[in-house]
Motif scaffolding. Sequence first.
Motif, PDB file in Angstrom:
ATOM      1  N   ARG A 194      49.425  11.890  15.787  1.00  0.00           N
ATOM      2  CA  ARG A 194      49.550  13.370  15.461  1.00  0.00           C
ATOM      3  C   ARG A 194      50.657  13.544  14.428  1.00  0.00           C
ATOM      4  O   ARG A 194      51.598  12.770  14.138  1.00  0.00           O
TER       5      ARG A 194
ATOM      6  N   THR B  37      44.405  14.149  14.212  1.00  0.00           N
ATOM      7  CA  THR B  37      44.826  15.810  14.182  1.00  0.00           C
ATOM      8  C   THR B  37      46.013  15.813  13.173  1.00  0.00           C
ATOM      9  O   THR B  37      46.990  15.436  13.397  1.00  0.00           O
TER      10      THR B  37
ATOM     11  N   THR C 267      48.181  19.030  10.840  1.00  0.00           N
ATOM     12  CA  THR C 267      48.804  20.222  10.440  1.00  0.00           C
ATOM     13  C   THR C 267      49.194  20.357   9.198  1.00  0.00           C
ATOM     14  O   THR C 267      50.239  19.260   8.858  1.00  0.00           O
TER      15      THR C 267
ATOM     16  N   ASP D 225      59.837  15.775  18.630  1.00  0.00           N
ATOM     17  CA  ASP D 225      58.868  17.350  18.678  1.00  0.00           C
ATOM     18  C   ASP D 225      59.319  17.699  17.120  1.00  0.00           C
ATOM     19  O   ASP D 225      60.304  17.656  16.480  1.00  0.00           O
TER      20      ASP D 225
ATOM     21  N   TRP E  14      58.039  24.903  16.122  1.00  0.00           N
ATOM     22  CA  TRP E  14      57.507  25.794  15.192  1.00  0.00           C
ATOM     23  C   TRP E  14      58.329  27.095  14.962  1.00  0.00           C
ATOM     24  O   TRP E  14      59.221  27.402  15.659  1.00  0.00           O
TER      25      TRP E  14
ATOM     26  N   SER F 235      57.518  27.649  19.608  1.00  0.00           N
ATOM     27  CA  SER F 235      56.777  26.726  20.254  1.00  0.00           C
ATOM     28  C   SER F 235      57.165  25.323  19.765  1.00  0.00           C
ATOM     29  O   SER F 235      57.574  25.006  18.674  1.00  0.00           O
ATOM     30  N   ARG F 236      56.834  24.207  20.683  1.00  0.00           N
ATOM     31  CA  ARG F 236      57.538  22.862  20.184  1.00  0.00           C
ATOM     32  C   ARG F 236      56.231  22.131  20.341  1.00  0.00           C
ATOM     33  O   ARG F 236      55.365  22.330  21.380  1.00  0.00           O
ATOM     34  N   GLU F 237      56.006  20.988  19.680  1.00  0.00           N
ATOM     35  CA  GLU F 237      54.828  20.001  19.914  1.00  0.00           C
ATOM     36  C   GLU F 237      55.259  18.387  19.808  1.00  0.00           C
ATOM     37  O   GLU F 237      55.972  18.108  18.542  1.00  0.00           O
ATOM     38  N   PRO F 238      54.938  17.542  20.373  1.00  0.00           N
ATOM     39  CA  PRO F 238      55.280  16.066  20.004  1.00  0.00           C
ATOM     40  C   PRO F 238      54.208  15.790  18.632  1.00  0.00           C
ATOM     41  O   PRO F 238      53.163  15.995  18.481  1.00  0.00           O
ATOM     42  N   VAL F 239      55.055  14.963  17.897  1.00  0.00           N
ATOM     43  CA  VAL F 239      54.315  14.674  16.564  1.00  0.00           C
ATOM     44  C   VAL F 239      54.803  13.270  16.265  1.00  0.00           C
ATOM     45  O   VAL F 239      56.078  12.675  16.524  1.00  0.00           O
TER      46      VAL F 239
END
Length: 362
Positions: free
Chosen positions: A171, A193, A195, A267, A270, A274-278
């Motif tokens: 990611r 994936t 961004t 993470d 954003w 919200s948060r997301e593992p990267v």
Amino acid sequence: MNTIVIGGGQAGLAATRTLLDAGLTPVLLEATDQTTGSWRHYYDSLTLFSPARYSSLPGLPFGGDGDRYPHRDEVVDYLARYARDLGRGGAEIRTGARVTAVEADTHRGARGGGFAVHLADGSTLNAPTVIAASGSCNRPHLPLLPGRNGFTGQILHAAAYTNPLPYAGRRIVVVGAGNSAVQIACELAETTTVTLATRTPIRFVDQRPLGKDLHFWFTITGFDRLPARLVTTPPTVPVLDEGTYRQALRDGRLDRRQMFTRLDEGDVVWADGSREPVDVVLLATGYQPNLDYLNELGALDETGHPRHDRGLSTTHPGLGFLGLEWQRTPASNTLRGVGRDARHLTRKLTAHLNTHRSRAGV
């Protein structure tokens, strides 16, 4: 020797050519073992944004199909060939010659009397004029990212990116809204994936309006020669696109979001909370001038940028700069534009030399 050129990339090579054409005797100093600048270190798939016919340095056409967009390796070969031609033309080119400091030559007077250029091997060269052409593309700009020190993923600059193979299935967030950011993100999106994190929406410009490359229109309209002070500098350079990148965004193959607010362990957080593992944050955030050897001279401002007026130092007569972004025109830091700046700088330094000789009674 009446001029020392520091840096053997496109700017230094162009400067050396125009100095020779003016009857001067330059010495070109390059820190590495090759006079190809940063080009050989760029990512594998990089191609020029300008066609070959608009991408030549003074005195040597790029060659081949003038409408093609040369690959990175073609540019490297072109610059190597350019350096060989300079050598055959009488230029003195020294590789492995890293400059550590430039000082005013106190034996000739503190101002206007020339410069002492110190090298890593302990030697010193003296000349009445110096051109700092070590480029603005070999010192990555690394912005401060909140939470960076505790981030457990990988952070790298686009300067360290070569191809997508090592990142398959990971990611990735690419930070930046310029050409390199979009190109690299689209390439990575083929295998993982991705961004794009940007502060403002990406601005696209049609690369071939009315069937002609944009640089054709830049040339016939004179845009490339406009003084930089008459052109509003954009916060980010628009992305040149024939439609591929815009389509990738529309199709969802490439995601774009507002810049994240911070990193938190593994993470990204954003803008909406919200948060997301990267796994990887890749910074396509540009470069800064590589001019530390001028620190003691006092020719730089507090940010490390040169104090200059269209390439001429405003603090030290006889000192010039070449290859800076928007130095004189929108094309200053490009293959197509650096030659014009080199000729301008050569004229100014020649006038300085003539004045210097006159005062010295030479």
